[in-house]
Enzyme design. Structure first.
Site, PDB file in Angstrom:
ATOM      1  N   GLY A  50       0.824  -1.116  -0.032  1.00  0.00           N
ATOM      2  CA  GLY A  50       0.130  -0.055   0.079  1.00  0.00           C
ATOM      3  C   GLY A  50       0.638   1.013   0.189  1.00  0.00           C
ATOM      4  O   GLY A  50       0.497   2.256  -0.561  1.00  0.00           O
ATOM      5  N   ASP A 107       1.155   3.286   4.641  1.00  0.00           N
ATOM      6  CA  ASP A 107      -0.166   4.153   3.655  1.00  0.00           C
ATOM      7  C   ASP A 107      -1.131   4.735   4.717  1.00  0.00           C
ATOM      8  O   ASP A 107      -1.307   5.792   4.670  1.00  0.00           O
ATOM      9  CB  ASP A 107      -0.632   3.192   2.800  1.00  0.00           C
ATOM     10  N   ASP A 110      -4.907   2.604  10.882  1.00  0.00           N
ATOM     11  CA  ASP A 110      -6.260   2.149  11.055  1.00  0.00           C
ATOM     12  C   ASP A 110      -6.430   1.681  12.565  1.00  0.00           C
ATOM     13  O   ASP A 110      -6.266   2.785  13.439  1.00  0.00           O
ATOM     14  CB  ASP A 110      -6.859   0.980  10.317  1.00  0.00           C
ATOM     15  N   PHE A 160     -13.666   3.375   3.921  1.00  0.00           N
ATOM     16  CA  PHE A 160     -12.564   2.447   3.448  1.00  0.00           C
ATOM     17  C   PHE A 160     -12.132   3.475   2.102  1.00  0.00           C
ATOM     18  O   PHE A 160     -12.942   3.646   1.300  1.00  0.00           O
ATOM     19  CB  PHE A 160     -13.255   1.242   2.842  1.00  0.00           C
ATOM     20  N   ASP A 167      -5.453  -0.566  -1.891  1.00  0.00           N
ATOM     21  CA  ASP A 167      -6.520  -1.233  -2.611  1.00  0.00           C
ATOM     22  C   ASP A 167      -7.521  -1.671  -1.872  1.00  0.00           C
ATOM     23  O   ASP A 167      -7.685  -1.826  -0.541  1.00  0.00           O
ATOM     24  CB  ASP A 167      -5.616  -2.523  -3.107  1.00  0.00           C
ATOM     25  N   ARG A 173      -5.441   0.249  -6.785  1.00  0.00           N
ATOM     26  CA  ARG A 173      -4.172   0.964  -6.319  1.00  0.00           C
ATOM     27  C   ARG A 173      -3.717   1.967  -7.352  1.00  0.00           C
ATOM     28  O   ARG A 173      -3.090   3.073  -6.945  1.00  0.00           O
ATOM     29  CB  ARG A 173      -3.361  -0.134  -6.322  1.00  0.00           C
TER      30      ARG A 173
HETATM   31  P1  IMP Z   1      -4.121  -1.174  11.154  1.00  0.00           P
HETATM   32  O1  IMP Z   1      -3.213  -2.456  11.567  1.00  0.00           O
HETATM   33  O2  IMP Z   1      -5.472  -1.824  11.413  1.00  0.00           O
HETATM   34  O3  IMP Z   1      -3.644   0.068  11.404  1.00  0.00           O
HETATM   35  O4  IMP Z   1      -4.047  -1.466   9.404  1.00  0.00           O
HETATM   36  C1  IMP Z   1      -3.146  -0.978   8.554  1.00  0.00           C
HETATM   37  C2  IMP Z   1      -3.477  -1.685   7.289  1.00  0.00           C
HETATM   38  O5  IMP Z   1      -4.792  -2.147   6.861  1.00  0.00           O
HETATM   39  C3  IMP Z   1      -2.846  -0.428   5.888  1.00  0.00           C
HETATM   40  O6  IMP Z   1      -1.368  -0.709   6.213  1.00  0.00           O
HETATM   41  C4  IMP Z   1      -3.646  -1.089   5.049  1.00  0.00           C
HETATM   42  O7  IMP Z   1      -3.149  -2.125   4.271  1.00  0.00           O
HETATM   43  C5  IMP Z   1      -5.002  -1.780   5.536  1.00  0.00           C
HETATM   44  N1  IMP Z   1      -6.175  -0.625   5.550  1.00  0.00           N
HETATM   45  C6  IMP Z   1      -6.673  -0.088   6.519  1.00  0.00           C
HETATM   46  N2  IMP Z   1      -7.591   0.842   6.408  1.00  0.00           N
HETATM   47  C7  IMP Z   1      -7.818   0.629   4.834  1.00  0.00           C
HETATM   48  C8  IMP Z   1      -8.492   1.533   3.993  1.00  0.00           C
HETATM   49  O8  IMP Z   1      -9.294   2.131   4.187  1.00  0.00           O
HETATM   50  N3  IMP Z   1      -8.309   1.297   2.788  1.00  0.00           N
HETATM   51  C9  IMP Z   1      -7.432   0.205   2.374  1.00  0.00           C
HETATM   52  N4  IMP Z   1      -6.252  -0.469   3.270  1.00  0.00           N
HETATM   53  C10 IMP Z   1      -6.770  -0.258   4.604  1.00  0.00           C
END
Ligand code: IMP
Length: 188
Positions: A50, A107, A110, A160, A167, A173
């Site tokens: 990403g 990227d 979350d 999202f 993606d 992407r």
């Molecule tokens: P976390 O571990 O929940 O912080 O998630 C991080 C990863 O989740 C990012 O590197 C993305 O690959 C994916 N991700 C989280 N939210 C989104 C989104 O809105 N679109 C696309 N990928 C996301």
């Protein structure tokens, strides 16, 4: 040939806006770089896949700095929009981070679980320091407290997003901007 329909998403951040933010982040990194006393190159790590568009643009803006670049591949997002709790490494670092000041380029943050995992990994591997840079800081679903030094855009809504490297099931992407995917595209 299937092309993306404009009714599948809403553009949130244009290519121009993204470039402005990347430039602002690069400027701040350069300033902090100059204040760093030990003179060692910083190791910038791109979290695949990403962050790759962001990473390429950012590192080109640091062309007058002595940096090393590497990539790491993680698998943590298995069910489309639901973040899985278990994170595994699918592509290891090529450079041993021991003794380096590391800047991880993500990227989007979350829940925060991915960067928590990366921090632990890099600290255990002996990095001199670990900092984080993300293009998008999506706050509503945060599960762990995380310290992010460089942020492009803050997202207050739980949407999202796709494009500019991000993606949904491998698609979107290559959009040059960042867009919120319409919920009907993933809530089936
Ligand atoms: P976390 O571990 O929940 O912080 O998630 C991080 C990863 O989740 C990012 O590197 C993305 O690959 C994916 N991700 C989280 N939210 C989104 C989104 O809105 N679109 C696309 N990928 C996301």
């Amino acid at each position: 040939m299937k092309i993306y329909g404009q009714d599948e998403f809403t553009v949130l951040f244009s290519r121009m806006k993204i470039l402005e933010q990347v430039e602002a982040i690069a400027k701040r990194i350069k300033t902090n770089f100059s204040n760093q006393s030990d003179g060692r190159p910083i190791l910038l790590i791109c979290v695949l896949n990403g962050a790759m568009y962001f990473f390429v643009e950012l590192t080109k803006m640091l062309s007058d700095k002595d940096i090393l670049i590497d990539t790491i591949g993680l698998s943590s997002y298995r069910n489309g929009v639901d973040s899985a709790q278990i994170i595994t490494i699918v592509k290891k670092l090529d450079i041993d981070p021991r003794g380096y000041h590391v800047l991880v380029v993500e990227d989007i943050i979350d829940t925060g679980l991915t960067i928590q995992f990366l921090r632990n990994l890099l600290v255990e591997a002996g990095a001199a320091s670990v900092q984080f840079c993300c293009l998008l800081d999506k706050r509503p679903r945060r599960m762990v407290q995380v310290d992010i030094q460089y942020v492009g855009f803050v997202m207050e809504n739980d949407e999202f997003v796709v494009g500019y490297g991000l993606d949904y099931n491998g698609r979107y992407r290559n959009l040059p901007y960042i867009a919120a995917l319409h919920p009907r595209m993933y809530k089936k």
